[in-house]
Design a protein around this motif. Structure first.
Motif, short mmCIF file in Angstrom:
data_model
loop_
_atom_site.label_atom_id
_atom_site.label_comp_id
_atom_site.label_asym_id
_atom_site.label_seq_id
_atom_site.Cartn_x
_atom_site.Cartn_y
_atom_site.Cartn_z
N ALA A 143 0.83 -1.20 0.00
CA ALA A 143 0.00 0.00 0.00
C ALA A 143 0.87 1.26 0.00
CB ALA A 143 -0.93 0.01 1.21
N LEU A 144 1.97 1.21 0.74
CA LEU A 144 2.91 2.34 0.79
C LEU A 144 3.53 2.58 -0.58
CD1 LEU A 144 3.99 4.25 3.03
CD2 LEU A 144 5.93 2.66 3.30
N ARG A 145 3.88 1.48 -1.24
CA ARG A 145 4.46 1.59 -2.59
C ARG A 145 3.44 2.16 -3.57
NH1 ARG A 145 9.01 0.62 -4.05
NH2 ARG A 145 8.17 0.77 -6.14
N ASP A 146 2.21 1.68 -3.50
CA ASP A 146 1.15 2.19 -4.39
C ASP A 146 0.96 3.69 -4.18
OD1 ASP A 146 0.80 -0.35 -5.35
OD2 ASP A 146 -1.01 -0.77 -4.19
N GLU A 147 0.96 4.10 -2.92
CA GLU A 147 0.78 5.52 -2.60
C GLU A 147 1.93 6.35 -3.18
OE1 GLU A 147 0.81 8.32 1.39
OE2 GLU A 147 0.16 6.22 1.58
N ASN A 148 3.15 5.83 -3.07
CA ASN A 148 4.31 6.57 -3.60
C ASN A 148 4.28 6.63 -5.13
OD1 ASN A 148 6.92 7.85 -2.70
ND2 ASN A 148 7.68 6.45 -4.26
N THR A 149 3.85 5.54 -5.75
CA THR A 149 3.72 5.52 -7.22
C THR A 149 2.73 6.58 -7.68
OG1 THR A 149 4.25 3.16 -7.34
CG2 THR A 149 3.04 4.09 -9.19
N GLU A 150 1.61 6.71 -6.98
CA GLU A 150 0.63 7.74 -7.32
C GLU A 150 1.21 9.14 -7.13
OE1 GLU A 150 -2.23 7.45 -8.76
OE2 GLU A 150 -2.29 5.24 -8.74
N SER A 151 2.09 9.30 -6.14
CA SER A 151 2.74 10.60 -5.92
C SER A 151 3.69 10.93 -7.07
CB SER A 151 3.51 10.59 -4.60
OG SER A 151 2.65 10.44 -3.51
N ILE A 152 4.40 9.91 -7.57
CA ILE A 152 5.28 10.11 -8.73
C ILE A 152 4.45 10.53 -9.94
CG2 ILE A 152 6.87 8.99 -10.34
CD1 ILE A 152 7.74 7.16 -8.00
N LEU A 153 3.33 9.82 -10.15
CA LEU A 153 2.44 10.15 -11.27
C LEU A 153 1.92 11.58 -11.15
CD1 LEU A 153 0.85 9.31 -13.79
CD2 LEU A 153 -0.91 8.38 -12.29
N ALA A 154 1.50 11.97 -9.96
CA ALA A 154 0.98 13.33 -9.75
C ALA A 154 2.05 14.38 -10.05
CB ALA A 154 0.49 13.48 -8.31
N THR A 155 3.30 14.09 -9.70
CA THR A 155 4.40 15.03 -9.96
C THR A 155 4.68 15.13 -11.46
OG1 THR A 155 5.34 14.34 -7.84
CG2 THR A 155 6.74 15.67 -9.27
N ILE A 156 4.58 14.00 -12.16
CA ILE A 156 4.74 14.01 -13.63
C ILE A 156 3.66 14.88 -14.26
CG2 ILE A 156 4.58 12.59 -15.72
CD1 ILE A 156 5.85 10.30 -14.08
N ILE A 157 2.42 14.71 -13.80
CA ILE A 157 1.30 15.51 -14.34
C ILE A 157 1.53 16.99 -14.06
CG2 ILE A 157 -1.16 16.00 -14.09
CD1 ILE A 157 -1.47 12.96 -13.41
N SER A 158 1.99 17.30 -12.86
CA SER A 158 2.26 18.69 -12.49
C SER A 158 3.31 19.30 -13.42
CB SER A 158 2.74 18.76 -11.04
OG SER A 158 3.11 20.06 -10.69
N LYS A 159 4.36 18.53 -13.72
CA LYS A 159 5.41 19.02 -14.62
C LYS A 159 4.87 19.19 -16.03
CE LYS A 159 8.74 19.74 -13.27
NZ LYS A 159 9.22 21.06 -12.77
N ALA A 160 4.00 18.27 -16.45
CA ALA A 160 3.38 18.38 -17.78
C ALA A 160 2.54 19.65 -17.88
CB ALA A 160 2.53 17.15 -18.07
N MET A 161 1.77 19.93 -16.84
CA MET A 161 0.89 21.10 -16.86
C MET A 161 1.69 22.40 -16.94
SD MET A 161 -2.03 19.90 -14.12
CE MET A 161 -3.00 21.39 -14.25
N GLU A 162 2.90 22.41 -16.41
CA GLU A 162 3.75 23.60 -16.53
C GLU A 162 4.09 23.90 -17.99
OE1 GLU A 162 7.32 23.46 -14.22
OE2 GLU A 162 6.28 22.72 -12.43
N HIS A 163 4.21 22.84 -18.78
CA HIS A 163 4.70 23.02 -20.15
C HIS A 163 3.61 22.91 -21.22
CE1 HIS A 163 8.42 22.02 -17.92
NE2 HIS A 163 8.95 22.86 -18.77
N ILE A 164 2.40 22.53 -20.83
CA ILE A 164 1.32 22.41 -21.81
C ILE A 164 1.03 23.72 -22.54
CG2 ILE A 164 -1.21 22.11 -21.97
CD1 ILE A 164 -0.89 19.63 -20.18
N PRO A 165 1.01 24.89 -21.86
CA PRO A 165 0.75 26.15 -22.60
C PRO A 165 1.73 26.38 -23.75
CG PRO A 165 0.52 26.51 -20.24
CD PRO A 165 1.07 25.13 -20.40
N LYS A 166 3.02 26.13 -23.52
CA LYS A 166 4.00 26.32 -24.60
C LYS A 166 3.83 25.28 -25.70
CE LYS A 166 7.63 28.68 -21.99
NZ LYS A 166 9.04 28.66 -21.53
N ALA A 167 3.46 24.06 -25.30
CA ALA A 167 3.20 23.02 -26.30
C ALA A 167 2.02 23.42 -27.18
CB ALA A 167 2.92 21.69 -25.60
#
Length: 747
Positions: free
Chosen positions: A517-541
Motif C-alpha cells: 500500500a505504501l508503494r502504491d501511494e508513492n507511485t501515485e505521488s510520482i504520477l501526480a508530480t509528472i502531471i504537475s510538470k506536464a501542466m507547466e509546459h502544456i501552454p508552450k506546447a
C-alpha cells in the motif's frame, strides 16, 4: 473439453484481448478473443470450447479456449470486412434480397441500396469502393472459413496475397506460406495447416517451424545466430513436442544442405539472409580499410585556420585520418564529446575535393537525419528514403556518405545501405556505443569496435557550453556505472525526489500488505508530480500547435518510461496525459481500450507499406501512393472520417500524410505522449521527463538510462525514487549479442 452455445448479452469486463461477458442464459464466460473488436460480440450467437472455473470476483464462469461466431458467410463478409454495413443493415439486406440476390445487387445495381434508410450517396460510394476492393476475397473467405479464420486475418491474408495469381491453391499446396505475411506467426499458420490435414511430423511443418523460430529468435533477441540447443528448445515450444532432437537434426541437416540455414562453429546456426548481410558488412569494412589515397589538403593547419570550428586533440585525429586518404572511418563519441562538430569539419574538409552535391548525410529516424543535416550544413535524408529514391540504381550518386546514429542500425538495414554506397566513395560512420543496441538482429557498431576491423576514432572528452549544464556529464557517469552528483541544481537537469521515507526500514517493519500500500501511494505521488510538470509546459506546447509548428509540438515535451505496463508504464501514462494535453477533442474514436482523439500525438508501430501522400500532394488532392511507413515515426492525428472508416495522420519529419482504416488502429498506432526508451532511440526532445521507480527495476540498467537522458536537448527531469536511480546507475548492461561478424572476426 466442454462445449457451450449461447448468445452474448453483456460485456462485463474488457482489457485488451481478454473479456468477461454474460450470456442470455445468464451464464458467464471469460477468455481471450483476437479476431475483431470485443464490443462487436455483443448480441452475437457463439460456440465455445473450454471448461468451467470459479472466478474469485465474478463467480462461476466458462473459461473458453476457442470462440466461434455463428453466422452465415455473407453476413460475416459484409459486417466484418466491407465498410458501411453494420449488423442491422446487413441482416435487413440479406432478408430483402437473399444472399445471391444481394451479391447481384452489389455487383450490378448498387444504387438500389439508396432505398434503405441511412445509405446516402457518400456512403454508397464508400460501400461500392469497399465491395470492389474485397469482392475477390469471398472465395478466399469461403475456402478459409472452415479453419476458423477471423475477418481480420482474412483481410490480412487477402491484401497480402492480392498479387498472387491463385492464392487458394498456393495455400492448399503449402499453408506455411502464410508465415511470410506480416502479423501472422507460425502458430496461427500452423493451426490452419493442421486443420487442413498436415501431419504433425511432416517435413514441411518441421522445416517451416525451424525457419520461423530461427528468424524470430534472432529478431527478438538481437542475435544473428543461435546455438542449436536454443533452437531445438524453441521448436519444442512451437510444435508442442518434447525432446524431438533426433527429428530436428534431420531437418536441420536438410536446411543446411539446401542453403536456407548456415552452419557456423560451436553448433551455432544463422538464417541465410543474416549471414549474407553480416558477411557483406564484414568483408566491405575490411576492403575499405585497406584503401588509402592521396591526402586531401597538404596543409591541414592552414585549412583549420580558415574554419570557424576549434577542434580538440581527439577530434583533430579524426580529421587527420580522413585527410590522410582513408576511405572509411568510424567516429565514436559519447554525449557531449562533439561528434557533430567533428562531422561538420570532416565534411567541410571533403568539400574542398568533392562537389557539395555529392556529399550526403543520413540517419535512421527523421529527427536524427534532420539534426545531422542542420548541424553539418549538408544535405540529409533518412536511410529508408535514400533506399527508395535510388531503388532502381546500382549505387547512390555520392562521393561521400556520412551515416549518423549508427548504433541504431541493425545488420539487414546496414547491409542494404552499404551495398548502395559506391565502392570508391568515402564512408564515415558516426555513433555512440553507450546507447541501446539496435532493434532487430545484429550489433554492427559494437562489433566493429570490438574487432577493430576498420579505422576508429573515439571521442571521450566532454565539452560543456556552461558550467551549470550537466546532461552530458551525468550521462557519461552513468555510462561508466558511476552514480553522478544528481541532486545538485543544474540548468538542464533536475532530479525530483519522490521516495518512500526510510525505504528499507519501512520494508522491514511493515507487513507485505502495508508495504504494498505504501508503494502504491508513492507511485501515485510520482504520477501526480509528472502531471504537475506536464501542466507547466502544456501552454508552450499548445502555442506551437496553434502556430501549426507540428514538428516542434511533437518534439517539445516527452515522457519516457522503461516499461509499458503499470501505473508508470507508457500505456497508463498515455491515457492520463491525453486527458491533459487533449481533453476536449471535437472527434473521438475508440477501438477496444484504445481511444484516439482529433489532434492526438501518435506513433506508428509497424513497418508496413501504407497509402500516403506527401504534404503538398495531400493539399493538392493528388493521387496517393504506397510508401513504407516505419516503426517509431511520430505524427499528429488531424482528421477523422467516421463514415469512411478512416483517420489521417501527418508525419512532419517525413512530410507524409498516412491514412489508416479503423481496424488498423490497434495494430498500427499508439498514443505518443509517453514512449518507451527503446521507441525514442535516435530522437531528441526539448524537454524530457523520466519516471524512476523500483517497480521498473527489471528494466533498469546503464544503457537504458544513458539513452533516455541523452534524448533531452534542453532539459531533463527525472521524477521518482533516488534509490531506484542509484541502483540503475550501478547496473551495467552486459547482455552481449551473438553475431556472425564476431564469428567471422574470431576465426
Amino acid at each position: 473439453m466442454q462445449t457451450l452455445i449461447g448468445q452474448i448479452d453483456n460485456i462485463i469486463f474488457e482489457d485488451d484481448s481478454f473479456f468477461i461477458a454474460s450470456l442470455k442464459s445468464k451464464e458467464k464466460i471469460s477468455g481471450h478473443y483476437y479476431e475483431s473488436e470485443i464490443t462487436d460480440l455483443k448480441g452475437a450467437a457463439i460456440s465455445l470450447s473450454g471448461e468451467y472455473e470459479e472466478h474469485k470476483k465474478y463467480g462461476k464462469s466458462f473459461k473458453f479456449t476457442s470462440l466461434k461466431v455463428n453466422q452465415n458467410q455473407l453476413f460475416f463478409f459484409l459486417n466484418k470486412v466491407i465498410k458501411g454495413f453494420p449488423k442491422k443493415l446487413s441482416a435487413e439486406l440479406i432478408e430483402k434480397f437473399g444472399e445471391e440476390g444481394l451479391i447481384d445487387v452489389l455487383d450490378n445495381d448498387i444504387e438500389k441500396l439508396l432505398e434503405f434508410k441511412g445509405i446516402k450517396e457518400k456512403r454508397l460510394q464508400s460501400i461500392q469502393n469497399s465491395w470492389k476492393k474485397y469482392r475477390s476475397m469471398r472465395q478466399l473467405g469461403e475456402f478459409l472459413s472452415p479453419y476458423d479464420v477471423s475477418a481480420t486475418l482474412l483481410t490480412t491474408i487477402a491484401m497480402s496475397m492480392k498479387e498472387v495469381k491463385d492464392p487458394i491453391n498456393r495455400i492448399k499446396n503449402n499453408p506455411y506460406v502464410l508465415t511470410s505475411i506480416a502479423g501472422i506467426g507460425f502458430k496461427r499458420a500452423d493451426e490452419i495447416a493442421l486443420k487442413m490435414g498436415i501431419e504433425e511430423k511432416a517435413d514441411r511443418r518441421l522445416a517451416s517451424a525451424m525457419d520461423y523460430v530461427l528468424n524470430e529468435y534472432c529478431e527478438q533477441q538481437g542475435n544473428s545466430c543461435v546455438h542449436k540447443d536454443i533452437l531445438f528448445s524453441r521448436l519444442d515450444d512451437s510444435l508442442n513436442f518434447l525432446g524431438q532432437n533426433a527429428l530436428y537434426e534431420g531437418v536441420l541437416v536438410e536446411r543446411v544442405i539446401e542453403g536456407n540455414i548456415i552452419a557456423l562453429n560451436h553448433d551455432r546456426y544463422a538464417p541465410l539472409r543474416l549471414y549474407e548481410a553480416e558477411k557483406l558488412l564484414y568483408d566491405e569494412f575490411i576492403r575499405r580499410a585497406k584503401i588509402k589515397e592521396e591526402p586531401i589538403v597538404k596543409d591541414l593547419d592552414g585549412f583549420l585556420e580558415h574554419s570557424d570550428l576549434n577542434l580538440g586533440e581527439q577530434q583533430r585525429s579524426a580529421l587527420e585520418k580522413i585527410n590522410d586518404g582513408l576511405k572509411i572511418l568510424f567516429l565514436i563519441g559519447y554525449a557531449g564529446t562533439g561528434k557533430s562538430t567533428t562531422s561538420r569539419t570532416i565534411l567541410q574538409l571533403l568539400k574542398t575535393k568533392h562537389d557539395e552535391k555529392t556529399i550526403m548525410t543520413c540517419a535512421l529516424s527523421g529527427i536524427a537525419s534532420q539534426r545531422i543535416g542542420d548541424t553539418t550544413g549538408f544535405e540529409s535524408s533518412t536511410i529508408q528514403a535514400l533506399l527508395v529514391k535510388y531503388e532502381e540504381r546500382d549505387y547512390f550518386p555520392f562521393n561521400v556518405v556520412l551515416i549518423d546514429e549508427a548504433s541504431m542500425i541493425n545488420s539487414s538495414l546496414f547491409a542494404r545501405l552499404l551495398v548502395k554506397v559506391p565502392r570508391d566513395a568515402i564512408l564515415i560512420i558516426v555513433g555512440d556505443d553507450a546507447q541501446l543496441p539496435p532493434i532487430g538482429a545484429g550489433n554492427v557498431l559494437s562489433d566493429v569496435i570490438s574487432l577493430e576491423i576498420a579505422p576508429i576514432v573515439k571521442l571521450t572528452k566532454i565539452y560543456r557550453q556552461h558550467e551549470d549544464q550537466a546532461i552530458a556529464l551525468i550521462a557519461n557517469d552513468i555510462r561508466q556505472s558511476v552514480v553522478p552528483h544528481y541532486k545538485e541544481e543544474y540548468e538542464d537537469f533536475s532530479f525530483i525526489d519522490v521516495s518512500i521515507s526510510n525505504y528499507y526500514g519501512a520494508k522491514k517493519s511493515s507487513s507485505a500488505n502495508e508495504f504494498s500500500a505504501l508503494r502504491d501511494e508513492n507511485t501515485e505521488s510520482i504520477l501526480a508530480t509528472i502531471i504537475s510538470k506536464a501542466m507547466e509546459h502544456i501552454p508552450k506546447a499548445r502555442a506551437r500547435l496553434k502556430a501549426k509548428e507540428i514538428a516542434s509540438y511533437l518534439n517539445y515535451f516527452q515522457v519516457i518510461s522503461p516499461m509499458k505496463s503499470g501505473v508508470l508504464g507508457t500505456d497508463n501514462l498515455n491515457k492520463v496525459l491525453q486527458e491533459y494535453f487533449n481533453p476536449d477533442a471535437k472527434k473521438v474514436i475508440k477501438r477496444g481500450e484504445k481511444e484516439f482523439r482529433l489532434m492526438d500525438k501518435v506513433v506508428h508501430i509497424k513497418n508496413e507499406n501504407m497509402t500516403s501522400w506527401s504534404g503538398d500532394e495531400f493539399k493538392d488532392n493528388s493521387e496517393s501512393a504506397q510508401r513504407r511507413i516505419f516503426n517509431g515515426m511520430l505524427g499528429l492525428l488531424f482528421k477523422i472520417e467516421e463514415e469512411e472508416g478512416s483517420i489521417y495522420v501527418f508525419y512532419p519529419n517525413e512530410d507524409l500524410v498516412v491514412i489508416y482504416e479503423l481496424e488498423q488502429l490497434k495494430s498500427h498506432l499508439m498514443l505518443s505522449y509517453a514512449l518507451t526508451i527503446h521507441k525514442v532511440q535516435g530522437m531528441e526532445y526539448d524537454i524530457v521527463v523520466i519516471p524512476m521507480s523500483f517497480s521498473h527495476y527489471i528494466m533498469h540498467n546503464t544503457k537504458l538510462l544513458y539513452t533516455a537522458i541523452t534524448r533531452a536537448k534542453n532539459r531533463c527531469f527525472i521524477i521518482g525514487e533516488s534509490g531506484a536511480f542509484e541502483s540503475a546507475c550501478r547496473r551495467n548492461d552486459v547482455n552481449n549479442r551473438d553475431t556472425i561478424i564476431l564469428e567471422l572476426g574470431h576465426k
